[in-house]
Scaffold this motif. Structure first.
Motif, PDB file in Angstrom:
ATOM      1  N   THR A 187       0.822  -1.209   0.000  1.00 57.07           N
ATOM      2  CA  THR A 187       0.000   0.000   0.000  1.00 57.07           C
ATOM      3  C   THR A 187       0.858   1.261   0.000  1.00 57.07           C
ATOM      4  N   TYR A 188       1.860   1.295   0.880  1.00 56.39           N
ATOM      5  CA  TYR A 188       2.751   2.455   0.976  1.00 56.39           C
ATOM      6  C   TYR A 188       4.166   2.081   0.532  1.00 56.39           C
ATOM      7  N   HIS A 233       5.626   7.102   6.444  1.00 52.73           N
ATOM      8  CA  HIS A 233       4.681   7.942   7.168  1.00 52.73           C
ATOM      9  C   HIS A 233       5.424   8.934   8.059  1.00 52.73           C
ATOM     10  N   SER A 267      -1.693   5.893  10.020  1.00 54.44           N
ATOM     11  CA  SER A 267      -1.886   4.725   9.169  1.00 54.44           C
ATOM     12  C   SER A 267      -1.546   3.442   9.912  1.00 54.44           C
ATOM     13  N   ARG A 309     -10.089  10.759  -1.759  1.00 56.63           N
ATOM     14  CA  ARG A 309      -8.873  10.901  -2.564  1.00 56.63           C
ATOM     15  C   ARG A 309      -8.913  12.200  -3.359  1.00 56.63           C
ATOM     16  N   TYR A 353      -5.737   5.802   4.446  1.00 55.86           N
ATOM     17  CA  TYR A 353      -5.549   5.705   2.999  1.00 55.86           C
ATOM     18  C   TYR A 353      -6.838   6.058   2.264  1.00 55.86           C
TER      19      TYR A 353
END
Length: 536
Positions: free
Chosen positions: A214-215, A220, A407, A378, A370
């Motif tokens: 995902t990241y 972060h 997150s 978004r 997210y």
């Protein structure tokens, strides 16, 4: 051994990996697809899952993008067991029934809408409350670090993934013809030093790793910075007499935000006259389940409770269970913090709160998770000037805060460090649960740092696992990614505009009142087209 990627392949929703080994067909996760209309159509395309042939499901954690199609599987003939940890079992109980309620309500709403156009056939929900309850009855709790064999030659161990309460990654050992093959499915992997849950465990060295990404292209902010940013948002809106709106997933994210607000209250950074509302019945029930499973807390949270503190509570905390109580928040004067679902702003009560606050200068919108491609959240994060809500364009005048430190997913460096603890030169990696940019970046990093072979499968792609001879089979592209026929679509639009122009002579002979009504509908169409052009 064969694996087919039925979700979370170059996307972050719909996680499902279908395996066939030793004559047994089983799956890891079965999540709901979320995103644009074509992606969400996959939820009804259950033929490719062949539910009646699935022996069992292994669920990594309770989030709907990993569990939300299980009731659909029950509806279509699945009769096996569903394995998960005890907290996941309890969270799935409330989350699947909540999802089923939404499916039923949306089908009822669509049926009424179509009835107004003369259509009489009722719209069928994706699944019902009865289907969700059937799925819950199939849940079989298993403990961390306690291997079991759901079928001959298949050995499974659940390990703590540190993502949400009860989340797990899976070690699966499949023995075929006397030869063991070790696989690890990361599920959603948490980051170190996260609130509430423990740090992720490490697996034994696998032959194949299926890892979320995902990241995969970024890290972060740390939790201290995130707490300071939340305090800044609160101070900003409190000084303007406006509200702080926090879209948050009901499970884990809401509880993390509560814990952080508790710390801000202890530090004197949450004004005493600023109430905090949890406006999500699901989040309220989930918080009670968190209280039910203290043995799964990390040491810090256990120590806080031992001191007599309750980090999941506040003196000015309020719960809104009914829709009437939720609606009243939007007529309430003065500043407040409102935590509501859904976390990506694509459904639920949060859309109403955005409609009433997004246009207000002095309000704050705080994103703590997210935001999937195509979701309203978004679009706001990416800097949209207006957002379409309930068929009207709402200006984005509120101050937008994007706080990555909340997150529950590992960032890029966490993922690389986690792999570094057990990688070996013959291990092959499949990156799942991520968008193309994140996966491309992480793939390059894994190859550069560890020399690993990395694959990025697409939706419906199949793979035959043979050490050193992995074989990928491309999917039917026409089914996996249906082509958009722009020529036909725009030609059809132009033809309808031409027909409208031809009929104008007749329209001009109608009574003035009717002409105005038709003019207003054409003006509405023009506004829709203008709104579309602003996004193209």
């Amino acid at each position: 051994m064969n694996i087919q990627f039925l979700g979370a392949a170059q996307t972050v929703t719909g996680s499902c990996y279908m395996l066939e080994a030793n004559g047994t067909r089983f799956a890891v996760d079965c999540g709901m697809h979320q995103g644009n209309s074509e992606i969400e159509k996959r939820n009804a395309d259950t033929e490719i899952y062949r539910p009646g042939d699935i022996a069992f499901f292994l669920v990594t954690h309770a989030h709907i993008d990993h569990t939300g199609l299980l009731p659909r599987m029950m509806r279509e003939g699945f009769k096996g067991d569903i394995y998960c940890t005890p907290p996941t079992r309890d969270l799935m109980d409330i989350m699947l029934q909540d999802s089923a309620h939404i499916q039923e309500m949306e089908a009822e709403w669509e049926t009424r809408k179509q009835s107004r156009f003369g259509k009489r056939k009722p719209v069928e929900p994706l699944y019902t409350m009865a289907d969700a309850q059937s799925a819950v009855r199939r849940l079989r709790p298993v403990e961390y670090n306690a291997p079991f064999e759901p079928a001959p030659g298949i050995r499974v161990t659940y390990k703590d993934a540190g993502h949400i309460l009860g989340s797990a990654f899976l070690e699966i050992e499949v023995t075929e013809n006397g030869t063991p093959t070790r696989l690890v499915f990361s599920g959603d992997l948490g980051r170190p030093n996260q609130l509430i849950v423990n740090d992720p465990d490490h697996p034994a060295r696998p032959d194949y790793l299926f890892m979320e990404s995902t990241y995969g292209d970024r890290d972060h902010k740390d939790s201290e910075n995130s707490r300071a940013e939340l305090a800044e948002a609160i101070a900003y809106s409190h000084s303007h007499g406006e509200k702080v709106i926090i879209p948050a997933f009901a499970v884990e994210r809401t509880q993390q935000v509560l814990y952080t607000l508790h710390m801000l209250w202890q530090d004197g950074k949450l004004p005493a006259d600023m109430p905090v509302y949890i406006d999500s019945p699901l989040a309220i029930r989930a918080t009670e389940i968190f209280r039910k499973h203290p043995r799964f807390y990390d040491d810090d949270l256990k120590a806080a409770y031992a001191r007599g503190e309750d980090p999941l509570s506040l003196p000015n905390l309020r719960y809104t269970l009914s829709s009437q109580e939720s609606q009243a928040l939007n007529g309430m004067k003065g500043s407040a913090v409102i935590i509501s679902a859904s976390g990506m702003c694509n459904a639920g009560r949060i859309k109403h709160h955005l409609r009433h606050n997004l246009w207000r200068q002095g309000a704050a919108i705080v994103f703590v998770g997210y935001q999937g491609v195509g979701t309203p959240g978004r679009k706001i994060v990416d800097g949209a000037q207006t957002i379409r809500l309930f068929n009207e364009d709402v200006a984005v005048n509120a101050k937008v805060f994007t706080i990555g430190g909340f997150s529950a997913h590992a960032g890029q460096s966490h993922l690389l460090d986690w792999v570094g603890a057990f990688q070996h030169k013959d291990m092959e990696v499949f990156l799942v649960h991520g968008e193309e940019k994140a996966q491309t970046t992480l793939s390059e990093k894994l190859h550069e740092r560890y020399g690993l072979t990395v694959h990025v499968p697409t939706y419906m792609e199949e793979v035959t696992l043979k050490p050193g001879r992995t074989m990928l089979t491309a999917p039917d592209e026409s089914r996996a990614h249906p082509r958009v026929d722009w020529e036909f679509l725009l030609g059809d639009t132009e033809a309808k505009v031409a027909m409208l122009r031809q009929r104008l002579a007749g329209v001009e002979k109608r009574p003035w009142v009717e002409q105005v009504d038709i003019r207003d509908r054409v003006a509405d169409l023009n506004r829709e087209i203008l709104s579309l052009l602003s996004q193209v």
